[in-house]
Design a protein around this motif. Structure first.
Motif, PDB file in Angstrom:
ATOM      1  N   GLY A  21       0.833  -1.187   0.000  1.00 19.43           N
ATOM      2  CA  GLY A  21       0.000   0.000   0.000  1.00 19.43           C
ATOM      3  C   GLY A  21       0.871   1.241   0.000  1.00 19.43           C
ATOM      4  N   VAL A  22       0.448   2.246  -0.765  1.00 15.20           N
ATOM      5  CA  VAL A  22       1.165   3.521  -0.876  1.00 15.20           C
ATOM      6  C   VAL A  22       0.128   4.632  -0.871  1.00 15.20           C
ATOM      7  CG1 VAL A  22       2.718   4.909  -2.306  1.00 15.20           C
ATOM      8  CG2 VAL A  22       2.964   2.431  -2.282  1.00 15.20           C
ATOM      9  N   ARG A  23       0.379   5.690  -0.126  1.00 16.95           N
ATOM     10  CA  ARG A  23      -0.551   6.828  -0.097  1.00 16.95           C
ATOM     11  C   ARG A  23      -0.575   7.522  -1.458  1.00 16.95           C
ATOM     12  NH1 ARG A  23      -3.811   7.010   3.812  1.00 16.95           N
ATOM     13  NH2 ARG A  23      -2.968   6.677   5.867  1.00 16.95           N
ATOM     14  N   TYR A  24      -1.785   7.828  -1.906  1.00 18.20           N
ATOM     15  CA  TYR A  24      -2.022   8.526  -3.166  1.00 18.20           C
ATOM     16  C   TYR A  24      -2.651   9.877  -2.839  1.00 18.20           C
ATOM     17  CZ  TYR A  24      -4.126   9.656  -7.659  1.00 18.20           C
ATOM     18  OH  TYR A  24      -4.489  10.299  -8.810  1.00 18.20           O
ATOM     19  N   LEU A  25      -2.069  10.942  -3.348  1.00 20.81           N
ATOM     20  CA  LEU A  25      -2.493  12.314  -3.064  1.00 20.81           C
ATOM     21  C   LEU A  25      -2.446  12.626  -1.570  1.00 20.81           C
ATOM     22  CD1 LEU A  25      -5.509  12.756  -5.510  1.00 20.81           C
ATOM     23  CD2 LEU A  25      -3.143  13.524  -5.829  1.00 20.81           C
ATOM     24  N   MET A  26      -1.680  11.822  -0.833  1.00 25.25           N
ATOM     25  CA  MET A  26      -1.507  11.958   0.611  1.00 25.25           C
ATOM     26  C   MET A  26      -2.824  11.834   1.363  1.00 25.25           C
ATOM     27  SD  MET A  26       1.674  12.172   0.666  1.00 25.25           S
ATOM     28  CE  MET A  26       2.010  11.599  -0.975  1.00 25.25           C
ATOM     29  N   LEU A  27      -3.825  11.226   0.696  1.00 22.91           N
ATOM     30  CA  LEU A  27      -5.148  11.076   1.305  1.00 22.91           C
ATOM     31  C   LEU A  27      -5.483   9.628   1.619  1.00 22.91           C
ATOM     32  CD1 LEU A  27      -7.159  13.494  -1.000  1.00 22.91           C
ATOM     33  CD2 LEU A  27      -6.378  13.930   1.329  1.00 22.91           C
ATOM     34  N   THR A  28      -5.410   8.788   0.615  1.00 15.25           N
ATOM     35  CA  THR A  28      -5.801   7.392   0.769  1.00 15.25           C
ATOM     36  C   THR A  28      -4.717   6.488   0.201  1.00 15.25           C
ATOM     37  OG1 THR A  28      -6.935   7.438  -1.362  1.00 15.25           O
ATOM     38  CG2 THR A  28      -8.275   7.881   0.601  1.00 15.25           C
ATOM     39  N   ALA A  29      -4.791   5.244   0.556  1.00 17.20           N
ATOM     40  CA  ALA A  29      -3.799   4.282   0.064  1.00 17.20           C
ATOM     41  C   ALA A  29      -4.296   3.607  -1.203  1.00 17.20           C
ATOM     42  CB  ALA A  29      -3.506   3.231   1.119  1.00 17.20           C
ATOM     43  N   LYS A 149      15.498   3.328  -6.047  1.00 18.24           N
ATOM     44  CA  LYS A 149      15.457   4.054  -7.323  1.00 18.24           C
ATOM     45  C   LYS A 149      14.070   4.013  -7.967  1.00 18.24           C
ATOM     46  CE  LYS A 149      20.296   3.189  -8.461  1.00 18.24           C
ATOM     47  NZ  LYS A 149      21.192   2.607  -9.464  1.00 18.24           N
ATOM     48  N   ILE A 150      13.043   3.983  -7.129  1.00 14.24           N
ATOM     49  CA  ILE A 150      11.668   4.091  -7.615  1.00 14.24           C
ATOM     50  C   ILE A 150      11.216   5.494  -7.222  1.00 14.24           C
ATOM     51  CG2 ILE A 150       9.331   3.165  -7.519  1.00 14.24           C
ATOM     52  CD1 ILE A 150      10.585   0.486  -6.675  1.00 14.24           C
ATOM     53  N   SER A 151      11.505   6.445  -8.086  1.00 11.29           N
ATOM     54  CA  SER A 151      11.372   7.844  -7.685  1.00 11.29           C
ATOM     55  C   SER A 151      10.361   8.647  -8.491  1.00 11.29           C
ATOM     56  CB  SER A 151      12.739   8.525  -7.756  1.00 11.29           C
ATOM     57  OG  SER A 151      13.278   8.406  -9.050  1.00 11.29           O
ATOM     58  N   TRP A 152       9.691   8.039  -9.474  1.00 12.91           N
ATOM     59  CA  TRP A 152       8.736   8.799 -10.270  1.00 12.91           C
ATOM     60  C   TRP A 152       7.668   9.395  -9.359  1.00 12.91           C
ATOM     61  CZ3 TRP A 152       3.553   9.040 -11.054  1.00 12.91           C
ATOM     62  CH2 TRP A 152       3.113   9.794 -12.143  1.00 12.91           C
ATOM     63  N   ASN A 153       7.300  10.645  -9.649  1.00  9.87           N
ATOM     64  CA  ASN A 153       6.259  11.316  -8.892  1.00  9.87           C
ATOM     65  C   ASN A 153       5.785  12.527  -9.666  1.00  9.87           C
ATOM     66  OD1 ASN A 153       4.525  11.498  -6.705  1.00  9.87           O
ATOM     67  ND2 ASN A 153       6.172  11.397  -5.202  1.00  9.87           N
ATOM     68  N   GLN A 154       4.729  13.141  -9.210  1.00  9.58           N
ATOM     69  CA  GLN A 154       4.230  14.394  -9.762  1.00  9.58           C
ATOM     70  C   GLN A 154       3.869  15.315  -8.620  1.00  9.58           C
ATOM     71  OE1 GLN A 154       1.031  12.902 -12.437  1.00  9.58           O
ATOM     72  NE2 GLN A 154       2.001  14.237 -13.937  1.00  9.58           N
ATOM     73  N   VAL A 155       4.172  16.596  -8.801  1.00 12.20           N
ATOM     74  CA  VAL A 155       3.777  17.607  -7.823  1.00 12.20           C
ATOM     75  C   VAL A 155       2.337  18.001  -8.127  1.00 12.20           C
ATOM     76  CG1 VAL A 155       4.223  19.931  -6.960  1.00 12.20           C
ATOM     77  CG2 VAL A 155       6.135  18.417  -7.537  1.00 12.20           C
ATOM     78  N   ILE A 156       1.526  18.048  -7.079  1.00 12.66           N
ATOM     79  CA  ILE A 156       0.115  18.396  -7.219  1.00 12.66           C
ATOM     80  C   ILE A 156      -0.116  19.744  -6.534  1.00 12.66           C
ATOM     81  CG2 ILE A 156      -2.258  17.675  -6.759  1.00 12.66           C
ATOM     82  CD1 ILE A 156      -0.764  15.780  -8.624  1.00 12.66           C
ATOM     83  N   VAL A 161       2.886  16.020  -3.300  1.00 13.62           N
ATOM     84  CA  VAL A 161       3.157  15.058  -4.359  1.00 13.62           C
ATOM     85  C   VAL A 161       2.032  14.046  -4.500  1.00 13.62           C
ATOM     86  CG1 VAL A 161       5.666  15.301  -4.226  1.00 13.62           C
ATOM     87  CG2 VAL A 161       4.495  13.619  -2.779  1.00 13.62           C
ATOM     88  N   MET A 162       2.024  13.400  -5.643  1.00 11.31           N
ATOM     89  CA  MET A 162       0.972  12.433  -5.936  1.00 11.31           C
ATOM     90  C   MET A 162       1.129  11.143  -5.125  1.00 11.31           C
ATOM     91  SD  MET A 162      -0.087  10.695  -9.572  1.00 11.31           S
ATOM     92  CE  MET A 162      -0.570  12.237 -10.334  1.00 11.31           C
ATOM     93  N   ILE A 163       2.379  10.648  -5.014  1.00  9.72           N
ATOM     94  CA  ILE A 163       2.609   9.342  -4.398  1.00  9.72           C
ATOM     95  C   ILE A 163       3.596   9.477  -3.248  1.00  9.72           C
ATOM     96  CG2 ILE A 163       3.371   6.974  -4.813  1.00  9.72           C
ATOM     97  CD1 ILE A 163       2.838   7.528  -7.807  1.00  9.72           C
ATOM     98  N   ALA A 164       3.265   8.924  -2.114  1.00  7.27           N
ATOM     99  CA  ALA A 164       4.163   8.948  -0.956  1.00  7.27           C
ATOM    100  C   ALA A 164       5.381   8.067  -1.217  1.00  7.27           C
ATOM    101  CB  ALA A 164       3.431   8.456   0.287  1.00  7.27           C
TER     102      ALA A 164
END
Length: 179
Positions: A21-29, A149-156, A161-164
């Motif tokens: 599980g990984v937080r998405y939009l810092m809201l939910t997993a 080295k799993i670093s892909w992300n997007q700033v929202i 960020v999109m992914i924790a």
């Protein structure tokens, strides 16, 4: 570990689930699991202390319930499954205290190996309807995906960020004794 006088157990893939599980939009997993894996445990003790654990996960088997997301996770942005088809784990130390087990080891994702610790609960030993010896466990660990080295992300916008970076792992593991 010397396999003579040892018990050899294999992961039962039908009765085992390896989830993350990984937080998405810092809201939910957002959660998912790997559907293909294999592994073994070699031990001399029924409490699984001082055992040797090996696990191979086939990265292409990642499943989150969303085909577009799964394909992105298989891409070079994340697991790069064409270049790195497997995720590996091997234990370096295992200590048991009653039904609680601390498993320390090395996790390899892509070309990076990092130490990781799992908190494990031995749920019990039993025989299945065919008379096979089984052992059940729950295991949990947390790691930082950036370490692999799993670093892909997007700033929202202003929300971050999109992914924790923190990834929570959970396993419901059933072993089958083969010798």
């Amino acid at each position: 570990m010397d396999e003579q006088n040892s018990m050899i157990w294999m992961i039962d893939p039908v009765h085992t689930r390896l989830r993350f599980g990984v937080r998405y939009l810092m809201l939910t997993a957002v959660s998912g699991w790997f559907t293909e894996f294999e592994g073994s445990v070699i031990t001399k003790e029924e409490d699984f202390s001082a055992c040797e654990i090996r696990l191979t996960i086939y990265a292409n088997s990642i499943y989150t319930g969303n085909e577009e997301r799964d394909n992105h996770l298989r891409s070079a942005d994340f697991f790069d499954t064409k270049r790195y088809p497997t995720i590996g784990f091997r234990s370096t130390s295992v200590t048991a205290h009653a039904d609680h087990i601390q498993v320390n080891g090395e996790l390899t994702i892509k070309d990076v190996t990092q130490p990781i610790g799992f908190n494990v609960i031995l749920l019990g030993l039993s025989a299945d309807p065919m008379g096979n010896s089984k052992a059940g466990f729950e295991m949990d660990a947390v790691f930082n995906r950036q370490d692999f080295k799993i670093s892909w992300n997007q700033v929202i916008d202003k929300f971050g960020v999109m992914i924790a970076d923190e990834v929570k792992l959970h396993g419901d593991v059933q072993l089958l004794r083969i010798s």
